[in-house]
Design an enzyme around this catalytic site. Structure first.
Site, short mmCIF file in Angstrom:
data_model
loop_
_atom_site.label_atom_id
_atom_site.label_comp_id
_atom_site.label_asym_id
_atom_site.label_seq_id
_atom_site.Cartn_x
_atom_site.Cartn_y
_atom_site.Cartn_z
N ASP A 224 45.32 24.77 67.19
CA ASP A 224 45.05 24.27 65.85
C ASP A 224 43.61 24.63 65.44
OD1 ASP A 224 46.04 22.49 63.67
OD2 ASP A 224 44.26 21.35 64.19
N GLU A 283 46.13 29.50 65.26
CA GLU A 283 46.24 29.13 63.84
C GLU A 283 44.86 29.40 63.27
OE1 GLU A 283 46.37 25.95 60.42
OE2 GLU A 283 45.17 25.76 62.21
C1 BGC Z 1 47.43 21.74 60.94
C2 BGC Z 1 47.47 20.69 59.90
C3 BGC Z 1 46.35 19.73 60.17
C4 BGC Z 1 45.01 20.45 60.28
C5 BGC Z 1 43.97 19.58 60.90
C6 BGC Z 1 46.13 22.43 60.61
O1 BGC Z 1 45.98 23.59 61.05
O2 BGC Z 1 48.49 22.64 60.88
O3 BGC Z 1 48.71 20.05 59.84
O4 BGC Z 1 46.27 18.83 59.12
O5 BGC Z 1 45.11 21.57 61.07
O6 BGC Z 1 44.24 19.40 62.24
#
Ligand code: BGC
Length: 553
Positions: A224, A283
């Protein structure tokens, strides 16, 4: 009019397929745990529910599942606010349930990827509680970004950074004696304080967390905010507002800093020290395909989500350009490209493509599925897209949980109805059965209401119906496994009329018509699958509007 469809090579082969790992062309299904399947009737999906439904995914024909966070969390941001990285939240089950799920998945031939959330913890994490109790400059505060405020009395935030969810990225603390104290940084909600990755303790802790889940048997991590862990030295001002709009188009002092790559390199070494192909998926929001490719250099992560493709409008020229740029960028570092149409953070692609007509949205979503599954590399499916689920756009404000909704319009009454761009409408629990409590999601209702029309979109209603979206996905995924030319490997463009894309893989052609009218083409080969019925004339085929077809040649 019959259009020319000749086999001129428009691009170089995307990349070589030497020694591919499983992940290079894997189809990975995102399970948003809270909304997938509920075993205990509390209206919230859980790990046992997910495990019981794994045969659906094996039958669908995917290679792996990615589970969104199920860790101990106050759920200020759907579990992306982790209070204990090694514990399962009772809402989702127990560590034993996680273990069972991983074992069952492996028995069914599915790999399991779990989320790791390293940019920030929950404000209920013991470290943050210790930090609040510590004095300014104290060791416990060094794990986060605490700073004195600006202004005569420290009443102004330390810099001008904004939270991705709206509002300032800083919240002021209160000292034990009740006076206003330092500020702490949170790029997301105030309940998600950013960790300071200059702290050796933070680094060591996450190495240990990764090992914990790898030891349990997971096959990798979706990382993340993989672009956010390192902030520019001195935390410099940005100088203007509406910063969230710049994410993904500019390097910001809090995102896509070069320093993050050293962390990913060290994680790669850790992943490689385990047997089997354990993977890291970034991500990461980066301004260009080239900068995104830096995350998947040979000594860094294995994959990065291709958000440029997700953001691409329904336009053949734009799609072709993004595909070419993506393949060139990842090809230059020897990594596979990923193809993503939807996830738990964006409006479902059926609705994005609809331009006001749900029928058009469905036609395009079905076509987009065939296009992406024909491209070289790995595909991510978001739960429910195989059912053709649309975004739910009429959720009552009082049921909404997305923190972005509340931070952008504090009372939820900003006159824009708040639906578009917020994230509850894509998180409505899946319909499994035509009827019954929450359409088979669970025995006790669902945390967000499912539209009545979802009865006909349920897994039960679509199973066995050759025209259904579910059977289209099943057919496509089965063919993808069978046909050696699909998955990892080469691709080239064929000449095609404006508005049409025709791509060639070994022994295979895919034709996509993005126009609102049918297009007549020379028959490219033997029809394998199409998202809408094809009709033939002497030597030609009519490709319906907004549709895609696969051909064996
Ligand atoms: C996640 C979100 C989240 C954010 C903070 C993003 O990349 O996919 O759902 O709110 O990170 O953690």
């Amino acid at each position: 009019m019959t259009q020319e469809l000749t086999t001129s090579l428009a691009t170089e082969p995307a990349r070589s397929s030497e020694s591919p790992g499983w992940w290079r062309d894997a189809v990975i299904y995102q399970v948003y745990v809270r909304s997938f399947a509920d075993s205990d009737g509390d209206g919230i999906g859980d790990l046992r529910g997910a495990r019981e439904r794994l045969p659906h995914l094996a039958g669908l024909g995917v290679d792996a599942v990615w589970l969104t966070p199920f860790y101990a969390s106050p759920q200020a941001d759907g579990g992306y606010d982790v209070a204990d990285y090694r514990a399962v939240d009772p809402l989702f089950g127990s560590l034993g349930d996680a273990d069972d799920l991983v074992r069952t998945a492996h028995e069914l031939g599915l790999k399991v990827i779990v989320d790791v959330v390293p940019n920030h913890s929950s404000d209920q994490h013991p470290w943050f509680r210790e930090a609040l109790a510590d004095r300014p400059g104290g060791a416990a505060r060094a794990r986060y970004h605490f700073r004195p405020g600006r202004g005569v009395h420290g009443e102004l935030p330390p810099n001008d950074w904004e939270s991705v969810f709206g509002g300032p990225a800083w919240t002021r603390t209160t000292d034990p004696d009740g006076t206003p104290g330092e500020w702490y940084l949170h790029l997301f909600a105030p309940q998600q304080p950013d960790l300071d990755w200059d702290s050796p303790e933070v680094r060591a802790e996450f190495d240990s967390v990764l090992r914990f889940w790898l030891d349990l048997g997971v096959d990798g991590f979706r990382i993340d905010v993989a672009h956010g862990m390192v902030k520019a030295a001195g935390l410099p001002d940005i100088g203007h507002t509406e910063q969230a709009k710049l994410i993904g188009s500019q390097v910001l002092p809090f995102f896509d800093q070069d320093g993050v790559h050293e962390i990913h390199r060290s994680w790669r070494r850790l992943l490689d020290s385990y047997p089997g192909d354990r993977i890291g998926v970034a991500e990461a929001w980066a301004p260009t395909a080239e900068r995104l490719a830096l995350y998947v250099r040979p000594d860094e992560l294995h994959q990065a989500f291709n958000f440029q493709f997700l953001k691409c409008p329904w336009d053949a020229a734009a799609m072709r350009q993004v595909i070419d740029e993506s393949l060139a960028a990842t090809g230059s570092v020897g990594a596979p490209t990923t193809w993503v149409l939807s996830n738990h953070d964006v409006v479902r692609h059926l609705t994005r493509y609809a331009d006001g007509s749900p029928e058009r949205g469905l036609a395009r979503a079905r076509a987009a599925a065939l296009l992406t599954l024909a491209l070289p590399g790995s595909s991510y499916l978001y739960q429910g897209e195989e059912l053709g689920l649309p975004e739910v756009t009429d959720l009552p404000d009082e049921l909404r949980q997305d923190p972005a909704f509340f931070r952008t319009s504090p009372d939820g009454q900003d006159g824009q109805s708040g639906q578009d761009g917020f994230r509850d409408g894509c998180r409505v629990p899946l319909p499994w059965t035509r009827s019954g409590e929450s359409h088979g999601f669970g025995p006790g209702g669902s945390w967000l209401p499912q539209p009545d029309t979802w009865s006909g979109l349920s897994v039960e209603a679509q199973t066995g119906d050759p025209d259904s979206t579910l059977e289209l996905y099943r057919g496509a995924l089965a063919l993808r496994r069978e046909l050696p030319g699909l998955g990892d490997g080469e691709m080239s463009w064929l000449q095609a009329p404006a508005g049409v894309l025709a791509l060639s893989r070994p022994g295979f052609v895919c034709t996509l018509n993005t126009l609102g009218e049918e297009v007549e083409l020379p028959v490219p080969g033997r029809a394998l699958l199409s998202s809408a019925p094809l009709t033939y004339k002497a030597g030609t085929v009519c490709i319906p509007p907004d549709s895609c077809a696969w051909w064996a040649i």
